[in-house]
Motif scaffolding. Sequence first.
Motif, PDB file in Angstrom:
ATOM      1  N   ARG A 136      -9.685   3.708   8.251  1.00 16.75           N
ATOM      2  CA  ARG A 136     -10.055   4.081   6.887  1.00 16.75           C
ATOM      3  C   ARG A 136     -11.275   3.315   6.393  1.00 16.75           C
ATOM      4  O   ARG A 136     -12.005   3.807   5.537  1.00 16.75           O
ATOM      5  CB  ARG A 136      -8.887   3.815   5.937  1.00 16.75           C
ATOM      6  CG  ARG A 136      -7.663   4.680   6.217  1.00 16.75           C
ATOM      7  CD  ARG A 136      -6.604   4.428   5.147  1.00 16.75           C
ATOM      8  NE  ARG A 136      -5.419   5.243   5.357  1.00 16.75           N
ATOM      9  CZ  ARG A 136      -4.363   5.253   4.549  1.00 16.75           C
ATOM     10  NH1 ARG A 136      -4.353   4.467   3.487  1.00 16.75           N
ATOM     11  NH2 ARG A 136      -3.328   6.022   4.801  1.00 16.75           N
ATOM     12  N   GLY A 137     -11.483   2.138   6.907  1.00 13.78           N
ATOM     13  CA  GLY A 137     -12.623   1.346   6.460  1.00 13.78           C
ATOM     14  C   GLY A 137     -12.441   0.844   5.044  1.00 13.78           C
ATOM     15  O   GLY A 137     -11.388   0.317   4.682  1.00 13.78           O
ATOM     16  N   GLU A 138     -13.482   1.020   4.217  1.00  7.47           N
ATOM     17  CA  GLU A 138     -13.409   0.551   2.837  1.00  7.47           C
ATOM     18  C   GLU A 138     -12.463   1.373   1.984  1.00  7.47           C
ATOM     19  O   GLU A 138     -12.068   0.935   0.901  1.00  7.47           O
ATOM     20  CB  GLU A 138     -14.812   0.568   2.211  1.00  7.47           C
ATOM     21  CG  GLU A 138     -15.798  -0.381   2.887  1.00  7.47           C
ATOM     22  CD  GLU A 138     -17.145  -0.354   2.217  1.00  7.47           C
ATOM     23  OE1 GLU A 138     -17.308   0.458   1.272  1.00  7.47           O
ATOM     24  OE2 GLU A 138     -18.037  -1.130   2.626  1.00  7.47           O
ATOM     25  N   CYS A 167      -3.055  -4.876   5.692  1.00  9.21           N
ATOM     26  CA  CYS A 167      -2.983  -3.652   6.496  1.00  9.21           C
ATOM     27  C   CYS A 167      -2.520  -3.991   7.912  1.00  9.21           C
ATOM     28  O   CYS A 167      -3.182  -4.755   8.633  1.00  9.21           O
ATOM     29  CB  CYS A 167      -4.355  -2.971   6.510  1.00  9.21           C
ATOM     30  SG  CYS A 167      -4.392  -1.445   7.483  1.00  9.21           S
ATOM     31  N   SER A 168      -1.385  -3.446   8.292  1.00  2.00           N
ATOM     32  CA  SER A 168      -0.861  -3.718   9.634  1.00  2.00           C
ATOM     33  C   SER A 168      -1.707  -3.055  10.715  1.00  2.00           C
ATOM     34  O   SER A 168      -1.816  -3.564  11.841  1.00  2.00           O
ATOM     35  CB  SER A 168       0.590  -3.247   9.735  1.00  2.00           C
ATOM     36  OG  SER A 168       0.695  -1.853   9.458  1.00  2.00           O
ATOM     37  N   ARG A 208      -5.220  -4.719   2.271  1.00  2.00           N
ATOM     38  CA  ARG A 208      -6.167  -5.813   2.526  1.00  2.00           C
ATOM     39  C   ARG A 208      -6.472  -5.925   4.015  1.00  2.00           C
ATOM     40  O   ARG A 208      -5.563  -5.855   4.843  1.00  2.00           O
ATOM     41  CB  ARG A 208      -5.591  -7.132   2.032  1.00  2.00           C
ATOM     42  CG  ARG A 208      -5.674  -7.340   0.545  1.00  2.00           C
ATOM     43  CD  ARG A 208      -5.271  -8.751   0.204  1.00  2.00           C
ATOM     44  NE  ARG A 208      -3.875  -9.016   0.524  1.00  2.00           N
ATOM     45  CZ  ARG A 208      -3.338 -10.213   0.680  1.00  2.00           C
ATOM     46  NH1 ARG A 208      -4.098 -11.286   0.597  1.00  2.00           N
ATOM     47  NH2 ARG A 208      -2.065 -10.352   0.953  1.00  2.00           N
ATOM     48  N   HIS A 209      -7.744  -6.141   4.305  1.00  2.00           N
ATOM     49  CA  HIS A 209      -8.164  -6.391   5.677  1.00  2.00           C
ATOM     50  C   HIS A 209      -8.426  -7.892   5.820  1.00  2.00           C
ATOM     51  O   HIS A 209      -9.571  -8.349   5.820  1.00  2.00           O
ATOM     52  CB  HIS A 209      -9.408  -5.575   6.014  1.00  2.00           C
ATOM     53  CG  HIS A 209      -9.131  -4.112   6.160  1.00  2.00           C
ATOM     54  ND1 HIS A 209     -10.101  -3.191   6.497  1.00  2.00           N
ATOM     55  CD2 HIS A 209      -7.985  -3.393   6.008  1.00  2.00           C
ATOM     56  CE1 HIS A 209      -9.567  -1.987   6.555  1.00  2.00           C
ATOM     57  NE2 HIS A 209      -8.286  -2.082   6.251  1.00  2.00           N
TER      58      HIS A 209
END
Length: 404
Positions: free
Chosen positions: A157-159, A147-148, A164-165
Amino acid sequence: MATSLGSNTYNRQNWEDSTKEKYGKECKICARPFTVFRWCPGVRMRFKKTEVCQTCSKMKNVCQTCLLDLEYGLPIQVRDTSLSIKDEMPRSDVNKEYYTQNMEREIQNSDGTRPVGMLGKAQSSSDMLLKLARTAPYYTRNRPHICSFWVKGECKRGEECPYRHEKPTDPDDPLADQNIKDRYYGINDPVANKLLKRGTTMPHLDLPDDQAITTLYIGGLGEDITDSDLRNHFYQFGEIRSITLVQRQQCAFIQFSTRQGAELAAEKSFNKLIINGRRLVVKWGRSQAAKGTDVREGYSEMGTKLEPVPGLPAALPPPTGLDHESPANYFNLDPGSSPAAMNLSLPPPPGLPNPPPPGFGPPMFHPMGPPPPPPMGLRPPGHIHYPSQDPHRMGAHASIRHSD
């Protein structure tokens, strides 16, 4: 039955219609429009799509999406290097179009299942390909992209975020610079270079010095591999004398009749033996003499080093200056003294008028029991007297009365 078959055909047709887009994009190799398929391989996975057309895929025998070899699951550069295949596919637009048309005609004339071109002429496989071949699916490549917004610290957005974080790959890492055309043509592929380096540094099986060893150890059998499965694979290398299965350890020992057959089996099976979908471990057996030596030196029969048990007392050192093997040391005599001199230095035992003359019978043993220790005044300095040497405390009188 016919209704069920028709229903399955209908569902399969609907699935294909929902995932494909006719002539949706151009092939990234030949630049011709082709039918694109797009689908999601699983939960929290990124959508995958075909990148090259079927003609370009069949020319190289690779997947349309990941461009890996369909037989070994390896990059094209690794396969071509191992098989010594020289790619002569043109790069210019005009020559590439002419070459693609000829190859497409050749594919249509054949059954369509076998590779064509230089790959179709390659007859035998390579040991490196068998060692590096992937035997299980690699689902890591289906993970979503990074995720940029999370990298910038702005993802809200969180979960629920489908990306991918994670920390992005280091830009200096060569694996971060991959080109789909270089991967297809088999040049400057960083993944292939990494695998080729791994292949050159892979372990090899050394031959044992003992020529009498003709046994191979096979590990990792599991519960579905039987004696017949092993025999069906190893009989081609030579006559098998015996096969011993150890189900508890999930291993087997295969003994060949000749050393030549065992060496051939070890060379052809090490790091590339796959039976019933399981990759097995192949090692040389050891002789019984080597096992006994290892046990005496602190190794178990399986070859693992035995660690000392904590808390056990150490061995007591022997008394200094005493040699229990020589009876001269009990009386502080010169070890080089003759038996007669040793016998004359002892007092006569009680009940006997005179000691036996020298040369008759053992000098240190008498029929009436062991001799008593010399009196304290006659004992040489430094001599140690043990209570167990006293014949009165060893039941000598009881034995004499019993004999009388």
